[in-house]
Motif scaffolding. Sequence first.
Motif, PDB file in Angstrom:
ATOM      1  N   ALA A 135      50.830  41.048  42.242  1.00 40.30           N
ATOM      2  CA  ALA A 135      50.615  40.550  40.879  1.00 40.30           C
ATOM      3  C   ALA A 135      50.626  41.698  39.865  1.00 40.30           C
ATOM      4  N   LEU A 136      49.994  42.830  40.231  1.00 38.23           N
ATOM      5  CA  LEU A 136      49.980  43.987  39.334  1.00 38.23           C
ATOM      6  C   LEU A 136      51.372  44.599  39.211  1.00 38.23           C
ATOM      7  N   LEU A 137      52.164  44.508  40.271  1.00 38.15           N
ATOM      8  CA  LEU A 137      53.516  45.057  40.239  1.00 38.15           C
ATOM      9  C   LEU A 137      54.381  44.351  39.199  1.00 38.15           C
ATOM     10  N   LYS A 138      54.095  43.089  38.946  1.00 34.21           N
ATOM     11  CA  LYS A 138      54.890  42.319  37.995  1.00 34.21           C
ATOM     12  C   LYS A 138      54.636  42.739  36.552  1.00 34.21           C
ATOM     13  N   ALA A 139      53.624  43.624  36.357  1.00 35.17           N
ATOM     14  CA  ALA A 139      53.343  44.218  35.041  1.00 35.17           C
ATOM     15  C   ALA A 139      53.161  43.156  33.965  1.00 35.17           C
ATOM     16  N   LEU A 140      52.336  42.165  34.249  1.00 35.50           N
ATOM     17  CA  LEU A 140      52.014  41.154  33.250  1.00 35.50           C
ATOM     18  C   LEU A 140      51.137  41.768  32.166  1.00 35.50           C
ATOM     19  N   PRO A 141      51.036  41.129  31.008  1.00 35.59           N
ATOM     20  CA  PRO A 141      50.191  41.679  29.944  1.00 35.59           C
ATOM     21  C   PRO A 141      48.764  41.936  30.423  1.00 35.59           C
ATOM     22  N   GLY A 142      48.263  43.136  30.125  1.00 28.64           N
ATOM     23  CA  GLY A 142      46.909  43.505  30.527  1.00 28.64           C
ATOM     24  C   GLY A 142      46.791  44.022  31.947  1.00 28.64           C
ATOM     25  N   HIS A 143      47.929  44.325  32.604  1.00 29.07           N
ATOM     26  CA  HIS A 143      47.859  44.720  34.017  1.00 29.07           C
ATOM     27  C   HIS A 143      47.141  46.051  34.211  1.00 29.07           C
ATOM     28  N   ARG A 144      47.228  46.954  33.229  1.00 33.53           N
ATOM     29  CA  ARG A 144      46.538  48.246  33.370  1.00 33.53           C
ATOM     30  C   ARG A 144      45.022  48.046  33.315  1.00 33.53           C
ATOM     31  N   LEU A 145      44.558  47.164  32.467  1.00 32.73           N
ATOM     32  CA  LEU A 145      43.127  46.859  32.410  1.00 32.73           C
ATOM     33  C   LEU A 145      42.664  46.232  33.714  1.00 32.73           C
ATOM     34  N   HIS A 146      43.489  45.351  34.269  1.00 32.95           N
ATOM     35  CA  HIS A 146      43.125  44.702  35.520  1.00 32.95           C
ATOM     36  C   HIS A 146      43.087  45.698  36.685  1.00 32.95           C
ATOM     37  N   GLN A 147      43.917  46.725  36.638  1.00 37.04           N
ATOM     38  CA  GLN A 147      43.849  47.761  37.673  1.00 37.04           C
ATOM     39  C   GLN A 147      42.483  48.412  37.683  1.00 37.04           C
ATOM     40  N   VAL A 148      41.967  48.702  36.485  1.00 37.82           N
ATOM     41  CA  VAL A 148      40.647  49.333  36.367  1.00 37.82           C
ATOM     42  C   VAL A 148      39.555  48.376  36.835  1.00 37.82           C
ATOM     43  N   ILE A 149      39.653  47.108  36.422  1.00 37.47           N
ATOM     44  CA  ILE A 149      38.629  46.124  36.783  1.00 37.47           C
ATOM     45  C   ILE A 149      38.578  45.926  38.294  1.00 37.47           C
ATOM     46  N   ILE A 150      39.736  45.839  38.921  1.00 41.39           N
ATOM     47  CA  ILE A 150      39.790  45.598  40.366  1.00 41.39           C
ATOM     48  C   ILE A 150      39.249  46.786  41.140  1.00 41.39           C
ATOM     49  N   PHE A 151      39.497  48.000  40.654  1.00 38.32           N
ATOM     50  CA  PHE A 151      39.056  49.197  41.373  1.00 38.32           C
ATOM     51  C   PHE A 151      37.605  49.554  41.057  1.00 38.32           C
ATOM     52  N   GLY A 173      39.637  46.550  45.986  1.00 39.24           N
ATOM     53  CA  GLY A 173      40.436  47.335  45.048  1.00 39.24           C
ATOM     54  C   GLY A 173      41.116  48.530  45.683  1.00 39.24           C
ATOM     55  N   PHE A 174      40.533  49.071  46.752  1.00 40.16           N
ATOM     56  CA  PHE A 174      41.108  50.259  47.382  1.00 40.16           C
ATOM     57  C   PHE A 174      42.429  49.957  48.084  1.00 40.16           C
ATOM     58  N   PRO A 175      42.488  48.989  49.021  1.00 41.55           N
ATOM     59  CA  PRO A 175      43.791  48.664  49.605  1.00 41.55           C
ATOM     60  C   PRO A 175      44.769  48.098  48.588  1.00 41.55           C
ATOM     61  N   ALA A 176      44.262  47.432  47.544  1.00 36.49           N
ATOM     62  CA  ALA A 176      45.157  46.898  46.515  1.00 36.49           C
ATOM     63  C   ALA A 176      45.928  48.022  45.831  1.00 36.49           C
ATOM     64  N   LEU A 177      45.248  49.107  45.508  1.00 38.71           N
ATOM     65  CA  LEU A 177      45.930  50.229  44.853  1.00 38.71           C
ATOM     66  C   LEU A 177      46.835  50.980  45.823  1.00 38.71           C
ATOM     67  N   ILE A 178      46.461  51.034  47.096  1.00 42.47           N
ATOM     68  CA  ILE A 178      47.344  51.662  48.088  1.00 42.47           C
ATOM     69  C   ILE A 178      48.638  50.851  48.232  1.00 42.47           C
ATOM     70  N   PHE A 179      48.491  49.528  48.334  1.00 44.92           N
ATOM     71  CA  PHE A 179      49.679  48.671  48.407  1.00 44.92           C
ATOM     72  C   PHE A 179      50.506  48.783  47.124  1.00 44.92           C
ATOM     73  N   LEU A 180      49.849  48.816  45.984  1.00 46.20           N
ATOM     74  CA  LEU A 180      50.559  48.917  44.717  1.00 46.20           C
ATOM     75  C   LEU A 180      51.354  50.209  44.640  1.00 46.20           C
ATOM     76  N   ALA A 181      50.750  51.304  45.087  1.00 45.05           N
ATOM     77  CA  ALA A 181      51.467  52.582  45.095  1.00 45.05           C
ATOM     78  C   ALA A 181      52.701  52.505  45.983  1.00 45.05           C
ATOM     79  N   GLY A 182      52.575  51.847  47.141  1.00 39.04           N
ATOM     80  CA  GLY A 182      53.727  51.685  48.022  1.00 39.04           C
ATOM     81  C   GLY A 182      54.808  50.817  47.393  1.00 39.04           C
ATOM     82  N   MET A 183      54.405  49.759  46.717  1.00 40.46           N
ATOM     83  CA  MET A 183      55.374  48.873  46.068  1.00 40.46           C
ATOM     84  C   MET A 183      56.106  49.575  44.925  1.00 40.46           C
ATOM     85  N   GLN A 184      55.390  50.423  44.216  1.00 41.54           N
ATOM     86  CA  GLN A 184      56.009  51.110  43.084  1.00 41.54           C
ATOM     87  C   GLN A 184      57.035  52.147  43.524  1.00 41.54           C
TER      88      GLN A 184
END
Length: 281
Positions: free
Chosen positions: A75-91, A151-162
């Motif tokens: 979901a974060l990879l799709k870069a929807l509006p506010g995705h950077r804020l959601h990255q912080v909230i999730i982590f 939030g930790f595995p989410a950011l690891i997966f996100l880094a891999g997807m990016q």
Amino acid sequence: MTVFVAAPLLSSFRYAFYEFHGVLPAAFIGFANFHDVLFDSTYAASTWRALAHNAIVFASLMIAQNGLAYLIAFALLKALPGHRLHQVIIFLPVVLSAVIVGFLWKLFFHPLFGLVNAALALVGIQGLPWLGNESTALGAIIFTNAWHWVGFPALIFLAGMQRISRETLEAARIDGASDTALMTRIIWPLVAPSTTIVVILTFIGSFNWFELPYVMAGATGSPGGATDVLGLLFYRTAFGSAASGLQDFGHGSALAVLMFLFIAIVSALALRVLRAREIET
């Protein structure tokens, strides 16, 4: 590292082969302590029950926590509006102390004034004594752990997807790939290195589990041992507990050594298998 890691580790290996009277080693007894914690009726039932609970924790976190983390990362990879804020909230929960998280959710699960039962009451569902019921206590602590760490595995997966080239994803879209097909057939094989990291860290964390069950259920793994895990069993065997002040460094050290060897061997084998999968993909 020498004082707080290497020396205690080597001491545990040494003490595991000794019988203790009080806090000092009395006599060398070979592998007797290991035999006792694995096969003797006094210790073995608790050891295997705790190991089974650790296995349940690992399976649950792999499916619930890491599965949800993968979906969040997509979901974060799709870069929807506010995705950077959601990255912080999730982590954000990840940076909180496990002790703080444990006490916080212990209050949330309180049967009388906890927020969980209050929220369920709003939709007409009868609340439960979550941490006081043998059938729900372990699940409640696993849920707390997932909230804390998702939030930790989410950011690891996100880094891999990016790291996946945009051309690959765009080509799949042009060919008519849906989000489901994109996640399962394109992205999943390409994030194999991230999956390796997540699986190994989840395994080590699950079988080293101590802080949350200690804070939320106590050293005895209450109620009725339903939340007992190897970390708690080692702690109260070696250092005693409120229910039993007896200290047994010999059997406690044997448990610690078995935990260390089990985690090290299984992690090494899993790492080898997952690395081979990375090469194949």
